[in-house]
Design a protein around this motif. Structure first.
Motif, short mmCIF file in Angstrom:
data_model
loop_
_atom_site.label_atom_id
_atom_site.label_comp_id
_atom_site.label_asym_id
_atom_site.label_seq_id
_atom_site.Cartn_x
_atom_site.Cartn_y
_atom_site.Cartn_z
N ASN A 105 0.95 -0.87 0.12
CA ASN A 105 -0.08 0.01 -0.04
C ASN A 105 0.82 1.31 0.38
O ASN A 105 0.04 2.23 0.36
N ALA A 106 2.31 1.22 0.22
CA ALA A 106 2.65 2.40 0.37
C ALA A 106 3.10 3.61 -1.13
O ALA A 106 2.43 2.72 -2.02
N ARG A 107 2.83 4.41 -0.94
CA ARG A 107 2.69 5.56 -1.99
C ARG A 107 4.17 6.02 -1.96
O ARG A 107 4.39 6.21 -1.53
N VAL A 108 4.67 4.99 -3.97
CA VAL A 108 6.48 5.85 -4.16
C VAL A 108 6.24 7.20 -4.91
O VAL A 108 6.18 6.56 -5.78
N VAL A 109 7.10 7.56 -5.43
CA VAL A 109 6.98 9.14 -5.82
C VAL A 109 8.87 9.00 -5.94
O VAL A 109 9.18 9.26 -5.38
N THR A 110 8.80 9.77 -7.58
CA THR A 110 10.50 9.70 -7.71
C THR A 110 10.75 11.01 -7.13
O THR A 110 9.27 11.71 -6.92
N ALA A 111 11.78 11.84 -6.96
CA ALA A 111 12.23 13.04 -6.12
C ALA A 111 11.69 14.42 -7.15
O ALA A 111 11.38 15.40 -7.25
N GLU A 112 11.58 13.83 -8.50
CA GLU A 112 10.99 14.71 -9.28
C GLU A 112 8.94 15.33 -9.36
O GLU A 112 9.56 15.68 -9.84
N PRO A 132 8.17 17.81 -5.88
CA PRO A 132 7.71 18.79 -5.69
C PRO A 132 6.27 19.22 -6.17
O PRO A 132 5.78 20.24 -5.75
N GLY A 133 5.55 19.19 -6.93
CA GLY A 133 4.61 18.89 -7.90
C GLY A 133 3.47 18.78 -6.82
O GLY A 133 2.85 19.42 -6.83
N ILE A 134 4.38 17.52 -5.64
CA ILE A 134 2.81 17.09 -5.00
C ILE A 134 2.56 18.46 -4.09
O ILE A 134 1.76 18.15 -3.71
N VAL A 135 3.70 18.80 -3.40
CA VAL A 135 3.98 19.06 -2.44
C VAL A 135 3.09 20.51 -3.27
O VAL A 135 2.30 21.39 -2.28
N ALA A 136 3.24 20.73 -4.03
CA ALA A 136 3.04 22.48 -4.51
C ALA A 136 1.06 21.80 -4.97
O ALA A 136 0.42 23.09 -4.07
N ALA A 160 0.28 15.76 1.80
CA ALA A 160 2.00 15.34 1.10
C ALA A 160 2.24 14.02 2.17
O ALA A 160 2.35 14.06 1.94
N LEU A 161 2.35 14.68 3.39
CA LEU A 161 3.12 14.48 3.84
C LEU A 161 2.38 12.79 4.64
O LEU A 161 2.72 11.73 4.52
N VAL A 198 9.31 16.37 3.54
CA VAL A 198 8.07 16.80 2.76
C VAL A 198 9.27 17.98 1.89
O VAL A 198 8.94 17.86 0.78
N ARG A 199 9.88 19.06 2.65
CA ARG A 199 10.48 20.00 2.59
C ARG A 199 11.27 20.05 1.74
O ARG A 199 11.70 20.89 0.39
N ALA A 200 12.29 19.10 2.30
CA ALA A 200 13.29 18.66 1.63
C ALA A 200 13.34 18.22 -0.09
O ALA A 200 13.70 18.26 -0.65
N THR A 201 12.31 17.30 -0.24
CA THR A 201 12.11 16.42 -0.99
C THR A 201 11.92 17.57 -2.44
O THR A 201 11.21 16.74 -3.41
N ALA A 202 10.57 18.99 -1.50
CA ALA A 202 10.26 19.83 -2.67
C ALA A 202 11.57 20.08 -3.41
O ALA A 202 11.04 20.92 -4.11
N VAL A 203 12.70 20.14 -3.38
CA VAL A 203 13.83 20.81 -3.49
C VAL A 203 13.51 20.37 -5.61
O VAL A 203 13.25 19.00 -5.89
N ARG A 204 13.44 21.73 -5.98
CA ARG A 204 13.93 21.44 -7.74
C ARG A 204 15.30 22.39 -7.84
O ARG A 204 16.25 22.72 -7.02
N ASP A 205 15.26 21.85 -9.79
CA ASP A 205 16.50 22.16 -10.19
C ASP A 205 17.08 23.93 -9.44
O ASP A 205 17.93 23.74 -9.82
N GLU A 206 16.11 24.37 -9.48
CA GLU A 206 15.95 25.69 -9.46
C GLU A 206 16.80 26.10 -8.53
O GLU A 206 17.25 27.13 -7.96
N ASP A 207 16.33 25.41 -7.23
CA ASP A 207 17.07 25.73 -6.09
C ASP A 207 18.13 25.38 -5.64
O ASP A 207 19.13 25.56 -4.64
#
Lengths: 502, 128
Positions: free
Chosen positions: A16-23, A26-30, A37-38, A278-287
């Motif tokens: 049942n785990a919800r697994v996403v990539t780091a890419e 950011p979209g999910i958190v936004a 998201a947590l 959640v905050r740390a994994t929302a990092v984007r290339d721009e950051d």
């Protein structure tokens, strides 16, 4: 709200785990906000695929009959470490073949083994009562080895400075080919997908944490060498079973003019235990910023032209001083994505459970430069202070006389303020004499682009200047461009026998 | 179509390309040329239907002419889609698609060979 690691592992076991990539994160958190998201996401997978020179593997061959205690060891003519007793070795990725040079090295041996190819082992020994055998030669497949454990001292750099070259010649570096006159920019790193960039405080990544290493399940050993997370350049020491690795995620490579390296695919699943994750994994290339470094300066302290983000670098074009410069990545973003996706599939399928570090990595560690007790030779130690110069308005004949009298082949040319403005050689004078009437004054025949050195410059750097420009002398100048000495090929002879250590 | 024209020292002094343009009336685009004291090499582009005409003319003027059917050779299985070649190429032969996979537009290639050196993975080679 917090989620425990055992809760997350239970969901992985239950499917049942919800697994996403780091890419994706950011979209999910936004979209959902941090709290939702947590609740929603259990695991974020990261991935990177790039040149990681500091890689290699421990191999155990088993005992021969009669037995040998191998002291010097070669695999396909690539020397491996012989100080581990009897039949163990460590083969490093960057070690080059003794017969094929930079086109084949330790990284290629590792890739050949993983590809199922036979590798020739040669070893020698002085022979002992317990290990009488002196030489051995045999062909081995990966399956013949008892253990083949990849163990990489420095992998997964958090980020890496981008490279540019402001000099007028092409440079061959570990950052690839750098075209002259800022002709291109080269960079490396997965940015948004990079493991440590998604956990910069190293709360989740540490000793014992499971990882994806070249297609095999592996583990973080701990802090990597040169680890410097205080400045944003964290690294990891990692290990994994070579026998389970795949060529899709392990590739030997050669940086022309630099040497052999290994491309490693590495990913780390991060458990989403709290809002900080959640905050740390929302990092984007721009950051994520890196410095754009001028590799034309042959020193540890190279100047930075500007800061750039991974978003800019990945866009294919970066503006420097108003000019658009094309970028090249050395690492593969496409493969980094594949690593993160493959790791996601593992976790979704319950093939990998997560754990928190058994021992944490210091997030504030700062790397130090080498402590050097013996200073290498500087130009000042061997330069020739008996200098003969000539004014730019003097006649060529005067220059010829000065060259004869000074028994030298190079004459630095100075202006009325005694500043260096050119150089003439016996060749230039001979040419002028052979074609009379064309020129009269020194400034008509002098070479205006003079390659120079300074008293403080290390001799090794000055020697590279001589070699690269195919010249045999360098004027030594002070900050005001006054000629204080000459460094010629003859002076280099003073290096032998330590004569410079007066 | 691209033609690789090579000529030795003595003939290098003759305006072979100019002569061929005048005699055949075909407009030749010189994409790359290296001419030194001992020999010369030029990569030229001509319309497909006139390439034999140009080749025959230049051959009769003493040059060695080879029709190049393709640009740089790309071995997809060795490529890891890093992109080291992208910024090195003077003709924008290499680019990424939306998924960061390498695309090779070899019809633009002028066979300068820079990417062969720049590729860390031996995925690019000059045609024989």
């Amino acid at each position: 709200m917090r989620k425990s690691i055992s809760e997350i592992n239970q969901r992985i076991r239950d499917g049942n785990a919800r697994v996403v990539t780091a890419e994706e994160m950011p979209g999910i958190v936004a979209e959902l906000g941090e709290d939702a998201a947590l609740k929603e996401v259990d695991v974020v997978t990261t991935g990177t695929f790039g040149a990681m020179c500091s890689s290699g593997a421990f191999l155990n061959f088993g005992h021969a009959e009669p037995p040998i205690r191998m002291e010097r060891i070669w695999l396909n003519d690539v020397e491996a470490y012989g100080g581990l007793a009897a039949v163990d070795t460590y083969i490093g990725a960057t070690q080059q073949s003794e017969t094929r040079g930079e086109e084949y090295g330790g990284a290629h041996v590792l890739e050949d083994l993983v590809a199922g190819k036979a590798v020739e082992l040669r070893a020698s020994s002085r022979g002992t009562d317990c290990y009488p055998r002196r030489t051995i030669a045999t062909e081995l497949l990966l399956e013949h080895l008892n253990q083949a454990v990849m163990c990489n001292p420095r992998n997964a750099y958090q980020r890496y400075n981008a490279a540019i070259n402001t000099t007028d010649r092409t440079l061959h570096t570990y950052m690839g080919m750098l075209l002259p006159n800022s002709g291109n920019i080269s960079f490396s790193g997965a940015g948004i997908l990079n493991p440590i960039s998604n956990d910069p405080k190293l709360r989740l990544i540490g000793s014992g944490v499971p990882i994806f290493l070249c297609g095999a399940p592996g583990m973080v050993i701990g802090e990597g060498t040169q680890h410097s997370s205080a400045g944003g350049f964290g690294t990891l020491m990692v290990t994994g079973d070579l026998k389970q690795m795949s060529q899709d995620y392990l590739r030997a490579a050669t940086m022309t003019g630099y040497g052999v390296t290994l491309y490693v695919g590495l990913g780390i699943p991060l458990p989403v235990i709290d809002k900080e994750v959640v905050r740390a994994t929302a990092v984007r290339d721009e950051d994520i910023n890196v410095d754009l470094i001028d590799y034309g300066i042959p020193s540890r302290n190279r100047p930075a032209l500007r800061k750039v983000t991974y978003a800019e670098l990945r866009s294919g074009m970066v503006t420097v001083n108003g000019e658009e410069i094309r970028t090249s990545s050395l690492s593969s973003f496409n493969r980094a994505r594949k690593v993160a996706e493959a790791l996601k599939d593992w976790v979704v399928a319950g093939k990998m459970e997560l754990s928190l570090p058994t021992r944490k990595i210091n997030p504030k560690h700062q790397v130090h430069p080498m402590h050097e007790t013996v200073r290498g030779p500087r130009v000042a130690d061997i330069m020739d202070k008996n200098i003969v110069t000539i004014g730019e308005r003097e006649e060529i004949r005067t220059a010829a006389l000065k060259l004869l009298k000074g028994s030298t082949n190079h004459l630095p040319v100075v202006n009325e303020n005694s500043e260096l403005v050119g150089i003439v050689t016996t060749f230039d004078i001979s040419k002028a004499v052979a074609n009379p009437g064309k020129a009269e004054l020194v400034r008509d025949i002098m070479k205006k682009k003079v390659i120079v050195t300074t008293p403080e410059e290390p001799v090794d750097i000055a020697v590279r200047k001589l070699e690269q420009n195919n010249i045999s002398a360098l004027p030594v100048v002070d900050p005001e461009r006054h000629v204080v000495a000459m460094l010629t090929a003859i002076d280099l002879g003073k290096l032998f026998g330590g004569r410079w250590l007066k | 179509m691209k033609l690789l024209v090579t000529f030795s020292k003595g003939k290098g002094r003759k305006p072979i390309i100019a002569q061929a343009v005048r005699d055949t009336g075909v407009l030749i685009a010189v994409e790359r040329a290296v001419i030194d004291s001992s020999a010369g090499e030029a990569l030229i582009e001509v319309p497909d239907d006139q390439c034999r005409l140009v080749r025959d003319k230049m051959s009769s003027l003493g040059a060695n002419v080879r029709i190049l059917d393709h640009g740089i050779l790309f071995n997809e299985s060795e490529c890891v889609d890093c992109g080291a070649c992208i910024s090195i190429c003077p003709r924008d032969v290499f680019s990424f698609d939306a998924t960061f996979r390498l695309i090779v537009a070899d019809e633009r290639c002028i066979l300068c060979g820079k990417c062969v050196e720049a590729c860390p993975h031996d995925a690019l080679t000059m045609p024989a």
